[in-house]
Design a protein around this motif. Sequence first.
Motif, PDB file in Angstrom:
ATOM      1  N   LEU A 162       0.831  -1.203   0.000  1.00 63.50           N
ATOM      2  CA  LEU A 162       0.000   0.000   0.000  1.00 63.50           C
ATOM      3  C   LEU A 162       0.869   1.258   0.000  1.00 63.50           C
ATOM      4  O   LEU A 162       0.575   2.224  -0.705  1.00 63.50           O
ATOM      5  CB  LEU A 162      -0.942   0.012   1.208  1.00 63.50           C
ATOM      6  N   ILE A 163       1.942   1.235   0.773  1.00 63.04           N
ATOM      7  CA  ILE A 163       2.857   2.380   0.821  1.00 63.04           C
ATOM      8  C   ILE A 163       3.455   2.628  -0.565  1.00 63.04           C
ATOM      9  O   ILE A 163       3.597   3.779  -0.999  1.00 63.04           O
ATOM     10  CB  ILE A 163       3.939   2.171   1.900  1.00 63.04           C
ATOM     11  N   ASN A 190       4.479   6.675   5.372  1.00 67.90           N
ATOM     12  CA  ASN A 190       5.610   6.095   6.080  1.00 67.90           C
ATOM     13  C   ASN A 190       5.099   5.239   7.224  1.00 67.90           C
ATOM     14  O   ASN A 190       3.904   5.174   7.478  1.00 67.90           O
ATOM     15  CB  ASN A 190       6.495   7.221   6.624  1.00 67.90           C
ATOM     16  N   VAL A 191       6.029   4.615   7.928  1.00 68.50           N
ATOM     17  CA  VAL A 191       5.752   3.930   9.187  1.00 68.50           C
ATOM     18  C   VAL A 191       6.672   4.568  10.211  1.00 68.50           C
ATOM     19  O   VAL A 191       7.886   4.434  10.117  1.00 68.50           O
ATOM     20  CB  VAL A 191       6.041   2.414   9.092  1.00 68.50           C
ATOM     21  N   HIS A 192       6.111   5.294  11.154  1.00 65.39           N
ATOM     22  CA  HIS A 192       6.952   6.042  12.088  1.00 65.39           C
ATOM     23  C   HIS A 192       7.370   5.265  13.324  1.00 65.39           C
ATOM     24  O   HIS A 192       8.351   5.603  13.953  1.00 65.39           O
ATOM     25  CB  HIS A 192       6.243   7.337  12.513  1.00 65.39           C
ATOM     26  N   PHE A 193       6.614   4.260  13.691  1.00 71.62           N
ATOM     27  CA  PHE A 193       6.923   3.571  14.939  1.00 71.62           C
ATOM     28  C   PHE A 193       7.276   2.121  14.685  1.00 71.62           C
ATOM     29  O   PHE A 193       6.413   1.274  14.565  1.00 71.62           O
ATOM     30  CB  PHE A 193       5.757   3.683  15.925  1.00 71.62           C
ATOM     31  N   LYS A 194       8.565   1.871  14.583  1.00 72.49           N
ATOM     32  CA  LYS A 194       9.080   0.518  14.428  1.00 72.49           C
ATOM     33  C   LYS A 194       9.470   0.034  15.820  1.00 72.49           C
ATOM     34  O   LYS A 194      10.171   0.742  16.547  1.00 72.49           O
ATOM     35  CB  LYS A 194      10.294   0.532  13.500  1.00 72.49           C
ATOM     36  N   PRO A 195       9.021  -1.161  16.219  1.00 67.90           N
ATOM     37  CA  PRO A 195       9.366  -1.651  17.559  1.00 67.90           C
ATOM     38  C   PRO A 195      10.881  -1.734  17.759  1.00 67.90           C
ATOM     39  O   PRO A 195      11.619  -2.148  16.854  1.00 67.90           O
ATOM     40  CB  PRO A 195       8.745  -3.054  17.587  1.00 67.90           C
TER      41      PRO A 195
END
Length: 146
Positions: free
Chosen positions: A78-79, A90-95
């Motif tokens: 999707l991105i 984007n994906v801001h919170f990566k574990p």
Amino acid sequence: GPWYKCNMTDIMAAIGLKQLDRYKAMLNRRNEIIKKYDKTCDELGIGHLVHHTDMMDSCNHLYLTRISGISEEQRNALIVKFAEAGVATNVHFKPLPMMTAYGKDCSNYPNAYDYYHNLITLPLHTHLSDEDVEYVCESLKIVIRG
């Protein structure tokens, strides 16, 4: 690495202090954008961060969405579709356990991974025009509906 100590420089502090003069206007503009995104996400059944309640307020820094029922691979696809449409997501919170310094194994932290795997951040900054926001909303509808 994880051992870095990062103190704010005097220059960064000066920039931050000057930004305070614009803070209310910036906050209001971000809130306008959030309302439009909320409306679109609600129409599509997409989960999103709640920025304001009777008990709290947000600085409206990020617009986080969660697309139910998709895998990390589907989220990444999707991105890519958003990027092809000219929308930077984007994906801001990566574990933390997934970071290189920590070994990239998230199996002992299923809640952190569950939060991350279907998370997409939409653009949210004060230089977005009303037309830009409308374009993001329309692109969201097209990408999600496939």
